[in-house]
Design a protein around this motif. Sequence first.
Motif, PDB file in Angstrom:
ATOM      1  N   ILE A 144      48.628  27.167  36.506  1.00  0.00           N
ATOM      2  CA  ILE A 144      48.452  26.028  37.406  1.00  0.00           C
ATOM      3  C   ILE A 144      49.279  26.297  38.650  1.00  0.00           C
ATOM      4  O   ILE A 144      50.476  26.595  38.544  1.00  0.00           O
ATOM      5  CB  ILE A 144      48.925  24.738  36.715  1.00  0.00           C
ATOM      6  N   THR A 145      48.660  26.226  39.803  1.00  0.00           N
ATOM      7  CA  THR A 145      49.400  26.582  41.012  1.00  0.00           C
ATOM      8  C   THR A 145      48.814  25.935  42.269  1.00  0.00           C
ATOM      9  O   THR A 145      47.645  25.575  42.308  1.00  0.00           O
ATOM     10  CB  THR A 145      49.438  28.119  41.191  1.00  0.00           C
ATOM     11  N   HIS A 146      49.661  25.803  43.272  1.00  0.00           N
ATOM     12  CA  HIS A 146      49.206  25.360  44.589  1.00  0.00           C
ATOM     13  C   HIS A 146      48.932  26.571  45.473  1.00  0.00           C
ATOM     14  O   HIS A 146      48.407  26.449  46.558  1.00  0.00           O
ATOM     15  CB  HIS A 146      50.331  24.581  45.302  1.00  0.00           C
ATOM     16  N   ASP A 147      49.375  27.736  45.013  1.00  0.00           N
ATOM     17  CA  ASP A 147      49.500  28.881  45.889  1.00  0.00           C
ATOM     18  C   ASP A 147      48.292  29.805  45.807  1.00  0.00           C
ATOM     19  O   ASP A 147      48.154  30.613  44.902  1.00  0.00           O
ATOM     20  CB  ASP A 147      50.778  29.636  45.497  1.00  0.00           C
ATOM     21  N   LEU A 148      47.412  29.683  46.798  1.00  0.00           N
ATOM     22  CA  LEU A 148      46.196  30.492  46.798  1.00  0.00           C
ATOM     23  C   LEU A 148      46.493  31.986  46.937  1.00  0.00           C
ATOM     24  O   LEU A 148      45.720  32.814  46.496  1.00  0.00           O
ATOM     25  CB  LEU A 148      45.292  30.052  47.948  1.00  0.00           C
ATOM     26  N   GLY A 149      47.633  32.300  47.543  1.00  0.00           N
ATOM     27  CA  GLY A 149      48.004  33.701  47.707  1.00  0.00           C
ATOM     28  C   GLY A 149      48.239  34.351  46.356  1.00  0.00           C
ATOM     29  O   GLY A 149      47.755  35.450  46.065  1.00  0.00           O
ATOM     30  N   VAL A 150      48.952  33.649  45.488  1.00  0.00           N
ATOM     31  CA  VAL A 150      49.245  34.138  44.148  1.00  0.00           C
ATOM     32  C   VAL A 150      47.957  34.338  43.356  1.00  0.00           C
ATOM     33  O   VAL A 150      47.764  35.336  42.667  1.00  0.00           O
ATOM     34  CB  VAL A 150      50.149  33.105  43.420  1.00  0.00           C
ATOM     35  N   VAL A 151      47.049  33.377  43.506  1.00  0.00           N
ATOM     36  CA  VAL A 151      45.822  33.380  42.725  1.00  0.00           C
ATOM     37  C   VAL A 151      45.024  34.657  42.950  1.00  0.00           C
ATOM     38  O   VAL A 151      44.545  35.296  42.021  1.00  0.00           O
ATOM     39  CB  VAL A 151      44.968  32.155  43.117  1.00  0.00           C
ATOM     40  N   ALA A 152      44.903  35.058  44.218  1.00  0.00           N
ATOM     41  CA  ALA A 152      44.085  36.221  44.547  1.00  0.00           C
ATOM     42  C   ALA A 152      44.608  37.464  43.842  1.00  0.00           C
ATOM     43  O   ALA A 152      43.835  38.324  43.438  1.00  0.00           O
ATOM     44  CB  ALA A 152      44.084  36.431  46.056  1.00  0.00           C
ATOM     45  N   ASP A 153      45.925  37.566  43.666  1.00  0.00           N
ATOM     46  CA  ASP A 153      46.500  38.757  43.061  1.00  0.00           C
ATOM     47  C   ASP A 153      46.404  38.786  41.550  1.00  0.00           C
ATOM     48  O   ASP A 153      46.250  39.845  40.970  1.00  0.00           O
ATOM     49  CB  ASP A 153      47.991  38.876  43.447  1.00  0.00           C
ATOM     50  N   VAL A 154      46.542  37.638  40.911  1.00  0.00           N
ATOM     51  CA  VAL A 154      46.703  37.698  39.452  1.00  0.00           C
ATOM     52  C   VAL A 154      45.562  37.093  38.635  1.00  0.00           C
ATOM     53  O   VAL A 154      45.442  37.409  37.458  1.00  0.00           O
ATOM     54  CB  VAL A 154      48.043  37.070  39.000  1.00  0.00           C
ATOM     55  N   ALA A 155      44.742  36.226  39.221  1.00  0.00           N
ATOM     56  CA  ALA A 155      43.773  35.514  38.384  1.00  0.00           C
ATOM     57  C   ALA A 155      42.433  36.231  38.287  1.00  0.00           C
ATOM     58  O   ALA A 155      42.049  36.983  39.183  1.00  0.00           O
ATOM     59  CB  ALA A 155      43.564  34.106  38.924  1.00  0.00           C
ATOM     60  N   ASP A 156      41.729  36.017  37.190  1.00  0.00           N
ATOM     61  CA  ASP A 156      40.353  36.495  37.049  1.00  0.00           C
ATOM     62  C   ASP A 156      39.380  35.424  37.528  1.00  0.00           C
ATOM     63  O   ASP A 156      38.428  35.701  38.222  1.00  0.00           O
ATOM     64  CB  ASP A 156      40.055  36.815  35.579  1.00  0.00           C
TER      65      ASP A 156
END
Length: 327
Positions: A210-222
């Motif tokens: 769960i995150t607010h950070d779209l930058g993080v999402v691009a790197d780690v999420a599927d």
Amino acid sequence: MLLEVRDLHVEFHTRDGVAHAVNGVDYGVEAGETLAVLGESGSGKSVTAQAIMGILDMPPGRITAGEVLFKGQDLLKLKEKDRRRIRGAELAMIFQDALSALNPVLTVGDQLGEMFTVHRGMSRRDARARAVELMDRVRIPGAKERAGQYPHQFSGGMRQRIMIAMAMALEPALIIADEPTTALDVTVQAQVMDLLAELQREYRMGLVLITHDLGVVADVADRIAVMYAGRIVESAPVHDLYKAPAHPYTRGLLNSVPRLDRKGRELDAIKGLPPSLLHIPSGCPFHPRCPMVQDVCRTDVPPLYDVTESDADRGSACHFWRECLRG
Ligand SMILES: Nc1ncnc2c1ncn2[C@@H]1O[C@H](COP(=O)(O)OP(=O)(O)OP(=O)(O)O)[C@@H](O)[C@H]1O
Ligand code: SF4
Ligand SMILES: [Mg+2]
């Protein structure tokens, strides 16, 4: 599917009325997969997580419908004793605020060790050795000495590593991390997130991030699930969603982040405020803020349409997802 949430509804009975916090959430996570859950404050991300973990405040909270299938078993139907066994061992959670999640009067070594004495029946000595190993694994320098210290003696980043170690201790199949790095400095955030992503891959865990950070999402999420007013409004593989969002709300979120490839462009934040959960707007709950709104949006609730123009498993709760995809 490791975890499958189906049509989950949660409401809170408050003095002002019934707050409809979660209104039919569907999402799933496979083993070894990371699902990022994104959405503004109050969209129901944490309440959904709490319902999955069985740690919702009831009352005032109430789960009024839905299923939480974990390895095919509906957790909502289990007795508290059986849920407790699954929690920690199979399903663990990482919170934003390690200081309040950790026990202030136990040393870190004792807290980590307890996972092994209580759940695995180990001797105190073996459990301490495992605790130190774990602290090493989450790269806490001088683990052996620091195992004798209390949570408040660690920095925020180190405490967050300890919480990751606690969550990982019994090698659960699934971890839910609720804004695990929000309280940290930017550089420390990246280190903690890298560590979490590395452990997730190594142990092939499912991760709900769960995150607010779209930058993080691009790197780690599927995959990404975007929440709005207690619903999933878009669900898609990360790269498809970044390339072309199929929901105007997702487009608004993407536009409100500075991106290198859009240098010089004004940031286009989403106008207006999230709706009151006591009075969710009729039809599409996003309609009062939506730049693409039409008459039908005010009356007809959009289902999560299958976004059939892509090969991937993708959904959008917008009547005009085709127009949105075309930009
Ligand atoms: N204990 C509670 N009592 C009453 N209402 C609650 C309670 N917990 C949550 N809610 C309601 O549920 C809504 C959704 O809360 P939730 O914590 O899931 O939001 P969130 O998406 O995690 O937001 P944030 O990004 O700020 O963490 C809140 O806006 C609030 O109205
Ligand atoms: S259904 Fe209508 S109001 Fe809702 S997001 Fe789509 S275009 Fe906007
Ligand atoms: Mg939250």
